[in-house]
Design an enzyme around this catalytic site. Sequence first.
Site, PDB file in Angstrom:
ATOM      1  N   SER A  65       0.450   9.433  -5.529  1.00 40.31           N
ATOM      2  CA  SER A  65      -0.429   9.201  -6.610  1.00 40.31           C
ATOM      3  C   SER A  65       0.197   8.910  -7.979  1.00 40.31           C
ATOM      4  CB  SER A  65      -1.645  10.399  -6.693  1.00 40.31           C
ATOM      5  OG  SER A  65      -0.796  11.456  -7.365  1.00 40.31           O
ATOM      6  N   LYS A  66      -0.579   8.603  -8.888  1.00 36.97           N
ATOM      7  CA  LYS A  66      -0.055   8.260 -10.232  1.00 36.97           C
ATOM      8  C   LYS A  66       0.947   9.205 -10.883  1.00 36.97           C
ATOM      9  CE  LYS A  66      -3.376   4.925 -12.012  1.00 36.97           C
ATOM     10  NZ  LYS A  66      -4.801   5.003 -11.889  1.00 36.97           N
ATOM     11  N   ARG A  67       0.544  10.618 -10.423  1.00 37.81           N
ATOM     12  CA  ARG A  67       1.539  11.656 -10.905  1.00 37.81           C
ATOM     13  C   ARG A  67       2.659  11.380 -10.440  1.00 37.81           C
ATOM     14  NH1 ARG A  67       1.118  16.100  -8.138  1.00 37.81           N
ATOM     15  NH2 ARG A  67      -0.127  15.228  -6.395  1.00 37.81           N
ATOM     16  N   HIS A  68       3.163  10.626  -9.349  1.00 39.08           N
ATOM     17  CA  HIS A  68       4.578  10.503  -8.842  1.00 39.08           C
ATOM     18  C   HIS A  68       5.248   9.123  -9.753  1.00 39.08           C
ATOM     19  CE1 HIS A  68       2.516  12.803  -5.471  1.00 39.08           C
ATOM     20  NE2 HIS A  68       3.722  13.504  -5.713  1.00 39.08           N
ATOM     21  N   GLY A  69       4.460   8.787 -10.626  1.00 47.85           N
ATOM     22  CA  GLY A  69       4.933   7.517 -11.146  1.00 47.85           C
ATOM     23  C   GLY A  69       4.232   6.210 -10.938  1.00 47.85           C
TER      24      GLY A  69
END
Length: 507
Positions: A240-244
């Site tokens: 997800s966006k949390r991973h970049g």
Amino acid sequence: MPVPVRVRFAPSPTGNLHVGGLRTALYNWLFARHHGGKFILRIEDTDVSRSTDESIEEILDAMQWLGLDWDEGPHRQMERQELYKEKVEFLLRAGKAYRCYCTPEDLDRRRQEAQKKGLKPKYDGTCRNRDDQPEGIPFVIRFKSPLDGTVTIHDLLRGQIAFDNQEMDDLIIQRTDGTPTYNFVVVIDDADMGITHVIRGDDHLSNTPRQALLYEALEVPQPKFAHISMILGADKSRLSKRHGATSVLAYRDMGYLPGALINYLVRLGWSHGDQEIFTREELIQHFSLENITTSAAVFNPEKLLWINQEYIKNTPPLELAPHWEPILVKQGVLSEGHGLSIEEIARPIPSLNQRAQTLVEMAHKAEFYFCVWTVDGGSIGSGTKDVNINVPLHEIKIKGHPPSVSAGLKFDEKARAKFLTPETKPLLQLLVSKLANLKDFSEPTLETTFKEIIEQEGIKLGKLAQPVRIALTGKKESPGIYEVVLLLGKKTTLARLNNAIDWIDSL
Ligand code: GLU
């Protein structure tokens, strides 16, 4: 004769196209191309409240950027409403679907009661056998799911999977506003479009048994299914966006090459021996569902960067330049409407492509070469077209800058202060006078010229090369100094050296 392969990519346009969706598209595309079949693009936009035209644009843009061409479509489900209505009627007539008048409040209340009793919160069938048709009350249409038995799907990657029909709800196939729902239309479309293989993420695995029941009810043949595993982040949670960055177009803007992104994503879950780098032709030749693994793949941004670097190194400059040009403009290294040809843009690439990980990095390293085109948004002369320069660069005045500043050249101020000094000025002057008289500008003649100066002055090459580098590129690091001089050409080189001398004089 085997049935020709027909596969589809069926994104819901509710946001960015992300790397997981792209990998699904890619596997379908490769499967179609490998088998000489058809690849169909279908936009699943029946969830009107979440679908947007921008998202559709972005999906098409990303597919085009990646060269994933489609043979049919893009079909939009919202343009196929007639067909879905017919199928609703068909199921209603056959007694396989029914109108349900239960309100959301009713459903909520009953769901809570069921939960209190420890029962599974599923539709309780209140309207299932109702035969009246009250007028003026909103209703949804539900599919009459079998109450017992099992449904078995054969997944090409996972084998047989059986599901208990008791677990299955009476699925809503048409909402109160008359729009049909995903599980229903996906079956109608896959059947209508003659899809032979459904290759999609295993987040849809729980939908497949419902869809299998609908194929049966609609009396149409089922395609084959292959559910591919999800892509995870380094912490093993779903990417997800949390991973970049996860949006495909973000990778384009960060300076990744389409081939590199494809190459990286295809290997996340598929392999061909130990091979890491593939041409597009090799991927098409070797791709097969048998070599897809069902274990989840972990997204590794460093590896993607490494593959990108390999692609930048190995792509011929003239092929690289069209990908680089929009990045140069976006990064402000070239002005829009710069008027440069692909050959001109490709010219510095051999000096820059061996160490850059992204096209953005390579763009910034090329500032010294392109900066003359960015002044006032117009072409005012260049290193590549010496004959066209009618204004010496050091005479160009830029608003707000002292006259001695080189046109558009950005200096590392610390480096300039350290290397452009009264002590280095005579070296620069010597070089100017020698280069001005040099007829043939080539690597060997430049080398000889530089050697003559360092021998004459009894200094090391760095003592001369570093001030020259700062004068010509503004930075401490650049391609080899002879390469820089050759790229800039005689006039620009002399102009920038003279600028440096002027600057020292103004100290
Ligand atoms: N529209 C669905 C999605 O974007 C895909 C449907 C499918 O592949 O069956 O997740």
